[in-house]
Design a protein around this motif. Sequence first.
Motif, PDB file in Angstrom:
ATOM      1  N   ALA A 180       4.471   1.086  -4.900  1.00  0.00           N
ATOM      2  CA  ALA A 180       3.540   0.192  -4.018  1.00  0.00           C
ATOM      3  C   ALA A 180       2.954  -0.869  -5.161  1.00  0.00           C
ATOM      4  O   ALA A 180       2.621  -0.286  -6.245  1.00  0.00           O
ATOM      5  CB  ALA A 180       2.515   0.977  -3.246  1.00  0.00           C
TER       6      ALA A 180
ATOM      7  N   ASN B  77       0.876  -1.230  -0.019  1.00  0.00           N
ATOM      8  CA  ASN B  77       0.025   0.142   0.118  1.00  0.00           C
ATOM      9  C   ASN B  77       0.704   1.262  -0.057  1.00  0.00           C
ATOM     10  O   ASN B  77       0.137   2.350   0.008  1.00  0.00           O
ATOM     11  CB  ASN B  77      -1.055   0.114   1.186  1.00  0.00           C
ATOM     12  CG  ASN B  77      -1.894  -1.185   1.247  1.00  0.00           C
ATOM     13  OD1 ASN B  77      -2.544  -1.259   0.213  1.00  0.00           O
ATOM     14  ND2 ASN B  77      -2.060  -1.641   2.211  1.00  0.00           N
ATOM     15  N   GLU B  78       2.148   1.212   0.100  1.00  0.00           N
ATOM     16  CA  GLU B  78       2.824   2.354  -0.139  1.00  0.00           C
ATOM     17  C   GLU B  78       4.134   2.378  -0.660  1.00  0.00           C
ATOM     18  O   GLU B  78       4.606   1.291  -0.771  1.00  0.00           O
ATOM     19  CB  GLU B  78       3.330   2.751   1.663  1.00  0.00           C
ATOM     20  CG  GLU B  78       4.044   1.686   2.397  1.00  0.00           C
ATOM     21  CD  GLU B  78       4.132   2.008   3.810  1.00  0.00           C
ATOM     22  OE1 GLU B  78       5.254   2.103   4.295  1.00  0.00           O
ATOM     23  OE2 GLU B  78       3.169   2.383   4.382  1.00  0.00           O
ATOM     24  N   LYS B  79       4.491   3.484  -1.455  1.00  0.00           N
ATOM     25  CA  LYS B  79       6.009   3.453  -2.060  1.00  0.00           C
ATOM     26  C   LYS B  79       7.048   3.156  -0.917  1.00  0.00           C
ATOM     27  O   LYS B  79       7.015   3.729   0.152  1.00  0.00           O
ATOM     28  CB  LYS B  79       5.934   4.707  -2.683  1.00  0.00           C
ATOM     29  CG  LYS B  79       7.316   4.964  -3.479  1.00  0.00           C
ATOM     30  CD  LYS B  79       7.440   6.304  -4.239  1.00  0.00           C
ATOM     31  CE  LYS B  79       8.524   6.542  -5.360  1.00  0.00           C
ATOM     32  NZ  LYS B  79       9.587   5.660  -4.634  1.00  0.00           N
ATOM     33  N   ASN B  80       7.813   2.391  -1.290  1.00  0.00           N
ATOM     34  CA  ASN B  80       9.079   2.355  -0.786  1.00  0.00           C
ATOM     35  C   ASN B  80      10.439   2.782  -1.846  1.00  0.00           C
ATOM     36  O   ASN B  80      10.163   3.968  -2.252  1.00  0.00           O
ATOM     37  CB  ASN B  80       9.298   0.850  -0.301  1.00  0.00           C
ATOM     38  CG  ASN B  80      10.360   0.731   0.591  1.00  0.00           C
ATOM     39  OD1 ASN B  80      10.810   1.705   1.317  1.00  0.00           O
ATOM     40  ND2 ASN B  80      10.857  -0.506   0.779  1.00  0.00           N
TER      41      ASN B  80
END
Length: 124
Positions: free
Chosen positions: A66, A59-62
């Motif tokens: 994502a 669910n989130e950019k790293n």
Amino acid sequence: MKKLIIAFLISGTIAACGGEEKKPAEEKKEEKKDALAVENQKGLELIGASDCTTCHRINEKNIGPAYIDVAAKYEATQANIDTLVNKVINGGQGVWGTVAMTPHPTISKEDATEMVKYILSLKK
């Protein structure tokens, strides 16, 4: 007493019928979604067993995008699946910024396909 019993029965009947009834199309959509989740469970397991989560989150950019962003960008067509499988195996750069995606030549095409299908199944 009879009036009380009748009132109780009527209110019970109204309460029992008051819930929203699922329409057949909604039921089929939920069944299809559940079947897709089970079908793609192998892809999720393969992702968990690999180093994918070093750079990607659901669910989130790293470091990388994502998975839900990838799913939003690509339709689940065979051509897109093939393109993404090749990116998993051979690596890539430029689609999501300047950071290169590390190649994973030890992941089989079949496993990469399962992983990509799982990711694309996250499309909302």
